[in-house]
Motif scaffolding. Sequence first.
Motif, PDB file in Angstrom:
ATOM      1  N   PHE A 141       0.854  -1.238   0.071  1.00 12.24           N
ATOM      2  CA  PHE A 141       0.173   0.002  -0.224  1.00 12.24           C
ATOM      3  C   PHE A 141       0.934   1.248  -0.121  1.00 12.24           C
ATOM      4  N   ILE A 142       1.834   1.161   0.826  1.00 13.04           N
ATOM      5  CA  ILE A 142       2.704   2.649   0.805  1.00 13.04           C
ATOM      6  C   ILE A 142       3.779   2.664  -0.050  1.00 13.04           C
ATOM      7  N   THR A 143       3.826   1.621  -0.979  1.00 12.09           N
ATOM      8  CA  THR A 143       4.881   1.590  -2.324  1.00 12.09           C
ATOM      9  C   THR A 143       3.915   2.066  -3.364  1.00 12.09           C
ATOM     10  N   GLU A 144       2.591   2.195  -3.255  1.00 14.12           N
ATOM     11  CA  GLU A 144       1.922   2.867  -4.362  1.00 14.12           C
ATOM     12  C   GLU A 144       2.157   4.162  -4.255  1.00 14.12           C
ATOM     13  N   ASP A 145       1.394   5.166  -5.183  1.00  9.49           N
ATOM     14  CA  ASP A 145       1.791   6.610  -5.272  1.00  9.49           C
ATOM     15  C   ASP A 145       1.810   7.325  -3.957  1.00  9.49           C
ATOM     16  N   PHE A 146       2.612   7.398  -3.173  1.00 10.75           N
ATOM     17  CA  PHE A 146       2.734   7.630  -1.855  1.00 10.75           C
ATOM     18  C   PHE A 146       2.339   9.110  -1.413  1.00 10.75           C
ATOM     19  N   ASN A 147       2.736  10.118  -2.359  1.00 10.85           N
ATOM     20  CA  ASN A 147       2.280  11.646  -2.084  1.00 10.85           C
ATOM     21  C   ASN A 147       0.580  11.420  -2.270  1.00 10.85           C
ATOM     22  N   GLU A 148       0.206  10.587  -3.277  1.00  7.85           N
ATOM     23  CA  GLU A 148      -1.332  10.621  -3.217  1.00  7.85           C
ATOM     24  C   GLU A 148      -1.953   9.996  -2.220  1.00  7.85           C
ATOM     25  N   LEU A 149      -1.457   8.886  -1.568  1.00 10.63           N
ATOM     26  CA  LEU A 149      -2.087   7.983  -0.883  1.00 10.63           C
ATOM     27  C   LEU A 149      -1.804   8.335   0.628  1.00 10.63           C
ATOM     28  N   TRP A 150      -0.818   9.040   0.821  1.00 14.55           N
ATOM     29  CA  TRP A 150      -0.429   9.525   2.329  1.00 14.55           C
ATOM     30  C   TRP A 150      -1.626  10.217   3.177  1.00 14.55           C
ATOM     31  N   ARG A 151      -2.361  11.285   2.329  1.00 11.76           N
ATOM     32  CA  ARG A 151      -3.262  11.893   3.321  1.00 11.76           C
ATOM     33  C   ARG A 151      -4.350  11.164   3.755  1.00 11.76           C
ATOM     34  N   MET A 175      -0.806  10.797  24.004  1.00  8.79           N
ATOM     35  CA  MET A 175      -0.490  11.861  22.913  1.00  8.79           C
ATOM     36  C   MET A 175      -1.649  12.469  22.624  1.00  8.79           C
ATOM     37  N   SER A 176      -1.594  13.719  22.332  1.00  7.36           N
ATOM     38  CA  SER A 176      -2.353  14.870  21.769  1.00  7.36           C
ATOM     39  C   SER A 176      -2.365  15.021  20.221  1.00  7.36           C
ATOM     40  N   LEU A 177      -1.331  14.627  19.589  1.00  8.31           N
ATOM     41  CA  LEU A 177      -1.018  14.845  18.370  1.00  8.31           C
ATOM     42  C   LEU A 177      -0.321  13.672  17.463  1.00  8.31           C
ATOM     43  N   GLY A 178      -1.266  13.049  16.571  1.00  8.66           N
ATOM     44  CA  GLY A 178      -0.687  12.119  15.636  1.00  8.66           C
ATOM     45  C   GLY A 178      -1.099  10.845  16.296  1.00  8.66           C
ATOM     46  N   GLU A 179      -1.910  10.645  17.224  1.00 12.78           N
ATOM     47  CA  GLU A 179      -2.506   9.394  17.733  1.00 12.78           C
ATOM     48  C   GLU A 179      -3.283   8.588  16.793  1.00 12.78           C
ATOM     49  N   ASP A 180      -3.990   9.501  15.876  1.00 10.09           N
ATOM     50  CA  ASP A 180      -4.815   8.730  14.879  1.00 10.09           C
ATOM     51  C   ASP A 180      -3.874   8.118  13.933  1.00 10.09           C
ATOM     52  N   LEU A 181      -2.891   8.667  13.434  1.00 10.39           N
ATOM     53  CA  LEU A 181      -2.004   8.015  12.323  1.00 10.39           C
ATOM     54  C   LEU A 181      -1.220   6.918  13.092  1.00 10.39           C
ATOM     55  N   LEU A 182      -0.912   7.079  14.196  1.00 11.13           N
ATOM     56  CA  LEU A 182      -0.243   5.875  14.762  1.00 11.13           C
ATOM     57  C   LEU A 182      -1.198   4.747  14.846  1.00 11.13           C
ATOM     58  N   PHE A 183      -2.342   5.017  15.503  1.00 12.27           N
ATOM     59  CA  PHE A 183      -3.349   3.713  15.533  1.00 12.27           C
ATOM     60  C   PHE A 183      -3.546   3.163  14.110  1.00 12.27           C
ATOM     61  N   ASN A 184      -3.894   4.037  13.027  1.00 11.13           N
ATOM     62  CA  ASN A 184      -4.042   3.584  11.578  1.00 11.13           C
ATOM     63  C   ASN A 184      -2.866   2.870  11.319  1.00 11.13           C
ATOM     64  N   ILE A 185      -1.533   3.193  11.367  1.00 13.24           N
ATOM     65  CA  ILE A 185      -0.557   2.541  10.829  1.00 13.24           C
ATOM     66  C   ILE A 185      -0.281   1.061  11.490  1.00 13.24           C
TER      67      ILE A 185
END
Length: 322
Positions: A141-151, A175-185
């Motif tokens: 998934f993260i080897t796809e078009d990273f700039n497009e998929l990242w957001r 955490m108060s910032l970035g916790e969603d990202l960490l959970f998702n990854i």
Amino acid sequence: MKKFSIIIPVYNAEKNIIRCVNSVLNQTYKNFEIILINDGSNDNSEKIIKEIQEENNDIIKYYYKENKGVSNTRNYGLNIATGEYIIFVDADDFLEINSLEKINRQIEDNDILIYNWKEISEKDSIMINMKETQCDSFEKFITEDFNELWRYVNPVWNKAIKKEIIKSIEFNEKMSLGEDLLFNIQVMYNSKKIKVLNEFLYNYTVSEDGLSLKKRELRDYKNNLFCIVKTLQDISNKCNGNIFKIIMNEIYVFCDKISKDYNKREFFLFIKEIPIEYCQKIEIKNVGFKNKIIYYLLKNKQYKLLCYFFIIKNKLRGESNE
């Protein structure tokens, strides 16, 4: 029929909670439960929710708890959920009327389904579209078009997630910032099949005074970035250099924010404490010129050059705090 658990954290949401809950109740697909967790609101949210619950007691589960933040509230909902798939909806936002029907039709045997959304502000609305993609691992998934998929990785509310792959993963309540990202990854790393659906299903309300716009304590930025970089480095061994893209993206986002919120000296001290040592063993490839420059400046302790890079960028864009 797949059952969906819709988890809605509530905090002082009297303005939009009716619209939010009704957007779920009115779905054309009916096999779902709504889990509303009131995180210690001091407005009329509870009164409004109880009025809605009286007419929909078989669908709505309502819980009140003391205020401990959105991560604690979402974790509370995860522990209660009985559905096969988890969907998070923020109390200010709302679903399209056929969102669950389309999710149910498209999710098939995927562990995660990611979908489009519309950003709504007082001035206008913007459609966020992405290309349809099917991947059989997070690494692919993260080897796809990273700039497009990242957001599309970062938000937690644009995904339907199979509950069994969440396992013991929780939102980091420190955490108060970035916790969603960490959970998702972490959840996406556990998944075997991820599908990106080119369908607009979610409406995100952009708040002019939202949490993302508030200035935080510098130590909070440091702690949050430390948690993100360390956790991602632990995952990176099996994902080669792909995780490095995410780490450097987060370092850039944090530096960009702090360079605007704090003076030059405070920003310089923050840069010196970025935990770049966690990146030393990660293979660097295909990360983009900008991120390579930032990495090598940090690695070689060229803190002043990096500091001036952001200061000059901010001045050129008219975003300097000096």
